[in-house]
Motif scaffolding. Sequence first.
Motif, PDB file in Angstrom:
ATOM      1  N   LYS A  74      -7.188  18.229  37.824  1.00 35.41           N
ATOM      2  CA  LYS A  74      -6.649  18.810  36.591  1.00 35.41           C
ATOM      3  C   LYS A  74      -7.445  20.063  36.261  1.00 35.41           C
ATOM      4  O   LYS A  74      -8.489  20.343  36.848  1.00 35.41           O
ATOM      5  CB  LYS A  74      -6.752  17.818  35.425  1.00 35.41           C
ATOM      6  CG  LYS A  74      -5.935  16.554  35.594  1.00 35.41           C
ATOM      7  CD  LYS A  74      -6.112  15.628  34.395  1.00 35.41           C
ATOM      8  CE  LYS A  74      -5.293  14.354  34.576  1.00 35.41           C
ATOM      9  NZ  LYS A  74      -5.459  13.415  33.428  1.00 35.41           N
ATOM     10  N   GLY A  75      -6.943  20.824  35.295  1.00 30.06           N
ATOM     11  CA  GLY A  75      -7.692  21.929  34.715  1.00 30.06           C
ATOM     12  C   GLY A  75      -8.200  22.931  35.722  1.00 30.06           C
ATOM     13  O   GLY A  75      -7.505  23.322  36.668  1.00 30.06           O
ATOM     14  N   LYS A  76      -9.456  23.350  35.541  1.00 29.62           N
ATOM     15  CA  LYS A  76      -9.987  24.447  36.342  1.00 29.62           C
ATOM     16  C   LYS A  76     -10.103  24.091  37.822  1.00 29.62           C
ATOM     17  O   LYS A  76     -10.018  24.972  38.685  1.00 29.62           O
ATOM     18  CB  LYS A  76     -11.345  24.889  35.799  1.00 29.62           C
ATOM     19  CG  LYS A  76     -12.468  23.885  35.955  1.00 29.62           C
ATOM     20  CD  LYS A  76     -13.796  24.456  35.454  1.00 29.62           C
ATOM     21  CE  LYS A  76     -14.945  23.485  35.695  1.00 29.62           C
ATOM     22  NZ  LYS A  76     -16.237  24.032  35.217  1.00 29.62           N
ATOM     23  N   VAL A  77     -10.300  22.801  38.127  1.00 31.27           N
ATOM     24  CA  VAL A  77     -10.407  22.399  39.528  1.00 31.27           C
ATOM     25  C   VAL A  77      -9.060  22.549  40.220  1.00 31.27           C
ATOM     26  O   VAL A  77      -8.973  23.059  41.349  1.00 31.27           O
ATOM     27  CB  VAL A  77     -10.921  20.953  39.650  1.00 31.27           C
ATOM     28  CG1 VAL A  77     -10.968  20.521  41.115  1.00 31.27           C
ATOM     29  CG2 VAL A  77     -12.295  20.819  39.019  1.00 31.27           C
TER      30      VAL A  77
ATOM     31  N   SER B 210      -8.144  25.211  43.242  1.00 30.13           N
ATOM     32  CA  SER B 210      -7.603  24.779  44.534  1.00 30.13           C
ATOM     33  C   SER B 210      -6.351  25.572  44.899  1.00 30.13           C
ATOM     34  O   SER B 210      -6.192  26.015  46.043  1.00 30.13           O
ATOM     35  CB  SER B 210      -7.286  23.281  44.499  1.00 30.13           C
ATOM     36  OG  SER B 210      -8.463  22.518  44.321  1.00 30.13           O
ATOM     37  N   ILE B 211      -5.465  25.747  43.931  1.00 34.46           N
ATOM     38  CA  ILE B 211      -4.219  26.463  44.214  1.00 34.46           C
ATOM     39  C   ILE B 211      -4.497  27.926  44.525  1.00 34.46           C
ATOM     40  O   ILE B 211      -3.960  28.494  45.495  1.00 34.46           O
ATOM     41  CB  ILE B 211      -3.246  26.333  43.021  1.00 34.46           C
ATOM     42  CG1 ILE B 211      -2.841  24.863  42.829  1.00 34.46           C
ATOM     43  CG2 ILE B 211      -1.999  27.196  43.240  1.00 34.46           C
ATOM     44  CD1 ILE B 211      -2.022  24.600  41.578  1.00 34.46           C
TER      45      ILE B 211
ATOM     46  N   ASN C 263      -0.421  22.708  32.314  1.00 32.37           N
ATOM     47  CA  ASN C 263      -1.630  23.160  31.622  1.00 32.37           C
ATOM     48  C   ASN C 263      -2.326  24.326  32.310  1.00 32.37           C
ATOM     49  O   ASN C 263      -3.158  24.997  31.687  1.00 32.37           O
ATOM     50  CB  ASN C 263      -2.614  21.990  31.479  1.00 32.37           C
ATOM     51  CG  ASN C 263      -2.132  20.944  30.491  1.00 32.37           C
ATOM     52  OD1 ASN C 263      -1.381  21.261  29.569  1.00 32.37           O
ATOM     53  ND2 ASN C 263      -2.548  19.705  30.681  1.00 32.37           N
ATOM     54  N   ILE C 264      -1.985  24.583  33.585  1.00 30.68           N
ATOM     55  CA  ILE C 264      -2.706  25.647  34.310  1.00 30.68           C
ATOM     56  C   ILE C 264      -1.772  26.665  34.956  1.00 30.68           C
ATOM     57  O   ILE C 264      -2.245  27.640  35.546  1.00 30.68           O
ATOM     58  CB  ILE C 264      -3.630  25.047  35.393  1.00 30.68           C
ATOM     59  CG1 ILE C 264      -2.870  24.132  36.366  1.00 30.68           C
ATOM     60  CG2 ILE C 264      -4.760  24.252  34.767  1.00 30.68           C
ATOM     61  CD1 ILE C 264      -2.404  24.759  37.627  1.00 30.68           C
TER      62      ILE C 264
ATOM     63  N   GLY D 225     -19.515  20.529  44.034  1.00 32.31           N
ATOM     64  CA  GLY D 225     -19.035  21.849  43.667  1.00 32.31           C
ATOM     65  C   GLY D 225     -17.530  21.860  43.694  1.00 32.31           C
ATOM     66  O   GLY D 225     -16.887  20.815  43.843  1.00 32.31           O
ATOM     67  N   LEU D 226     -16.928  23.026  43.541  1.00 33.49           N
ATOM     68  CA  LEU D 226     -15.480  23.125  43.571  1.00 33.49           C
ATOM     69  C   LEU D 226     -14.971  22.891  44.993  1.00 33.49           C
ATOM     70  O   LEU D 226     -15.667  23.165  45.968  1.00 33.49           O
ATOM     71  CB  LEU D 226     -15.046  24.495  43.058  1.00 33.49           C
ATOM     72  CG  LEU D 226     -15.267  24.732  41.557  1.00 33.49           C
ATOM     73  CD1 LEU D 226     -15.015  26.184  41.200  1.00 33.49           C
ATOM     74  CD2 LEU D 226     -14.381  23.817  40.723  1.00 33.49           C
TER      75      LEU D 226
END
Length: 609
Positions: free
Chosen positions: A126-129, A133-134, A154-155, A223-224
Amino acid sequence: MSQDNVTALDIARRLPGVFRRLPSIARGLYYYAVPNEHSELTLGTLIERNAEKFGNRPAVLFEDRSITWSEFNGWANRIAHFLQGQGLTKGDAIAVFLENRPELLAVVAGAAKLGVACAMLNTSQKGKVLKHSINLVKPKMVVVGEELLESFDNIKTDLNTSHATPFLFLADINTTNAFGDAPGGYVNMAEEVSAFRSDNPMLSNPPRMGDTAIYLFTSGTTGLPKAAPGSHRKFVMAYGGFGLMSLAMEPEDVLYCPLPLYHGTALLVCWGSVLAGGSAMALRRKFSARAFWDDVRRYHATTFGYVGELCRYLLNQPASDQDRNHSLTKMIGNGLRPSIWQEFKERFGIETVAELYASSEGNIGFSNFFNMDNTVGFSTAPYKLVKFHEGTRDPIRNKKGFLEEVAKGEPGLLIGEITRKWSFEGYTQKDATEQSILRNAFKNGDAWFNTGDVLKEIGCRHLQFVDRMGDTFRWKGENVSTNEVENIIDGSGMVEEAIVYGVSIPKTNGKAGMVTLVPHNDPREFDVNKLLAYLQANLPPYAIPVFVRVTHAIEKTGTFKYRKVDIQKAGYSLGHEFEEVFARLPGKDGYRRLTPGMVADIDAGRMNF
């Protein structure tokens, strides 16, 4: 107990089973060893071949749906023609945000026929992660399932897309004929796809085996996430190495897959095996230990895919006279612990455990070809086990600047040589790719992929998994393997699951051992000192955990891996609901329940550990 060695005699005993599989093995060797990255053998052509040979046999089973190979190929073709109509061409990428259902496989297959790569998004992100990824793969379009619409909405305004209508909606309905209603800002993909023809696309520049078919994402626990491209070659190698050589899949086989399809074990290994046999893939949205055997009986499954702690969840279910009332004889996956290997096989009557070792981005894989116990098997890829610095991913270089192999039977860092045949596809980020390559390892100019995993040879080139790098820590001047301590705790019969790790204590060197565990019975009645007595009888003193956290559940990722980083950060802190923390305090016998005052004394360095 884990198997300590594999001998020539052990292998000889398995030869009758190997001989029975010889025709399948011979075919598997051909596909596994295909070196030509320019070959037109791809995921799409494998599906087309099955549609021709097994057109009326089931390809996908899901809830009340049964889709034949002919129907599945036609569906994928319509998707391919639709994407082509949207201006997508070979080399483009789309992102796929769907839970386990047939639509996901159809989208991947349709895109693959054009040479369009699918980025397989983790459905728990969700969110920033999720946004990160996208944006890593810069997709032209994103396919979003109705079941995940809220997370995506939401993103979506923060995404870098270059298509006029980038967002494709797939309703969450139990039929391929009803389209549902797409919300504003989305194209109703199913409705649009239905208008296209179902014949195989004819392309002037078709995809080749070396082209990217999918992107898989690392877990991002430190990390991401990173995006690892996977070529059509990986599907072809899974087709030959796992589907034919290890499992000898046939059209009558059904592989039950409760694993998330954004994970390589499900998408590459399980689906690749199904493709090899012209078999059927039975899907479940999310794994359920309670529903597992009912599903197996419902689909008449002969094989299933596993990963991580899934098998432990099945063992933790109450024993039943129905435990062997099923058609399963084979299983394929990774992460079956030696401490439960035999128990699982015997309780449920499993004959073949095709344990494997592989990674989404790696250039090396191992397969338990001879069906030995407690081993990831062997590999034909060039590899070495080398000396390493404890607690890091870094190998040790000698005075000449080169790496050194460990003695036979000693744990070593696994590295795979990067060659034309055993290429390393890396990540979308060049710096992350370079960080995983060891150059000038044994001679000037060579290159090796650093797996970051520790394994050891147990005979006849068979390896046994030891630890993830970072899962070994030093305490009292000794190296402690978390994996080995976990296996001992598993054998106590007192816990359902346990995870061991090292935590820092002020004014001490190294890290103290800690275990977070879920007891078999009520956590409030758990006898922690009974466990201590067992550990003292089975472990050296330095390996016995200093801290014990008793809880009712341990949080995991969508692929049944523990969120070890989060657990380590909590350390021996208190205040977590439904949990108690115990410690072996200096000068005291047994474990004592920690109080806030004790924690304050430890943090201030007032206890001499």
